[in-house]
Design a protein around this motif. Structure first.
Motif, mmCIF file in Angstrom:
data_model
loop_
_atom_site.group_PDB
_atom_site.id
_atom_site.type_symbol
_atom_site.label_atom_id
_atom_site.label_comp_id
_atom_site.label_asym_id
_atom_site.label_seq_id
_atom_site.Cartn_x
_atom_site.Cartn_y
_atom_site.Cartn_z
ATOM 1 N N SER A 120 0.811 -1.218 0.000
ATOM 2 C CA SER A 120 0.000 0.000 0.000
ATOM 3 C C SER A 120 0.844 1.267 0.000
ATOM 4 O O SER A 120 0.315 2.351 -0.229
ATOM 5 C CB SER A 120 -0.947 0.000 1.202
ATOM 6 N N ILE A 121 2.139 1.121 0.284
ATOM 7 C CA ILE A 121 3.036 2.269 0.200
ATOM 8 C C ILE A 121 4.264 1.827 -0.574
ATOM 9 O O ILE A 121 4.898 0.823 -0.221
ATOM 10 C CB ILE A 121 3.456 2.757 1.599
ATOM 11 N N THR A 122 4.594 2.560 -1.636
ATOM 12 C CA THR A 122 5.773 2.207 -2.423
ATOM 13 C C THR A 122 6.580 3.451 -2.747
ATOM 14 O O THR A 122 6.017 4.534 -2.946
ATOM 15 C CB THR A 122 5.374 1.515 -3.747
ATOM 16 N N PRO A 123 7.902 3.320 -2.800
ATOM 17 C CA PRO A 123 8.727 4.455 -3.203
ATOM 18 C C PRO A 123 8.560 4.763 -4.687
ATOM 19 O O PRO A 123 8.289 3.872 -5.485
ATOM 20 C CB PRO A 123 10.158 3.997 -2.895
ATOM 21 N N VAL A 124 8.696 6.031 -5.007
ATOM 22 C CA VAL A 124 8.591 6.529 -6.385
ATOM 23 C C VAL A 124 9.901 7.239 -6.691
ATOM 24 O O VAL A 124 10.401 8.012 -5.858
ATOM 25 C CB VAL A 124 7.394 7.497 -6.503
ATOM 26 N N THR A 125 10.463 7.008 -7.844
ATOM 27 C CA THR A 125 11.730 7.672 -8.182
ATOM 28 C C THR A 125 11.455 9.119 -8.609
ATOM 29 O O THR A 125 10.346 9.453 -9.040
ATOM 30 C CB THR A 125 12.445 6.956 -9.341
#
Length: 157
Positions: free
Chosen positions: A139-144
């Motif tokens: 439900s939470i992911t890093p974005v570049t």
DNA sequence: GCCAACGTTGGC
DNA sequence: GCCAACGTTGGC
């Protein structure tokens, strides 16, 4: 774009807390309660910094996609719902002396015209986004930074 | 530590 | 409502 700023995608079911709900909240800010996955928790506890950019994603609804922009608005602190026996997120195994679930506050910045999941899948610049990976449920992911920029481009069309 | 069963997520 | 994918649980 500050080089030290990080970016995240955070999923919320709009029936529970939509971007409009967040914008309507005091100071446009909501506690990101209810995360019960350790990897997602660890991002909030260990990696997020105040001011980090957030793509506010609507999931579990008719039109999944990014519906707004937001930012991390607090340092990490225990999720109060884990101690609330009336909450769906109550966790009997978690004790106040050693809280299991940690959250941050998220401040809504603006609603944007929905960038649908289908639209995101069609954009080559977003091909490596974790949210688009088959079977991803986090439900939470890093974005570049590049992905963040590519998403901002989509908001202006 | 293995792994099958089970529950949840989330798009469709 | 279906179902694939994945995380968690719990017996052994």
């Amino acid at each position: 774009m500050n080089a030290s700023r990080q970016y995240w995608l955070m999923k919320s079911e709009p029936g529970e807390c939509s971007i409009d709900d967040a914008l309507a909240a005091p100071n446009h800010t909501v506690a990101w309660a209810g995360v019960r996955n350790y990897e997602a928790r660890n991002f909030m506890r260990d990696a997020m910094r105040i001011g980090d950019g957030v793509l506010f994603y609507h999931s579990g609804c008719a039109e999944p996609g990014v519906a707004g922009l937001a930012e991390v608005a607090s340092t990490p602190y225990p999720d109060p719902t884990q101690f609330d026996d009336r909450s769906a997120y109550f966790d009997t195994a978690s004790k106040p002396a050693a809280p299991r679930w940690i959250l941050v506050d998220v401040k809504a910045v603006e609603r944007i015209p929905l960038i649908s999941l289908a639209r995101m899948r069609a954009d080559k610049a977003l091909a490596d986004m974790l949210i688009l990976r088959r079977g991803n449920r986090l439900s939470i992911t890093p974005v570049t930074p590049d992905q963040w920029r590519a998403m901002l481009l989509l908001t202006s069309r």
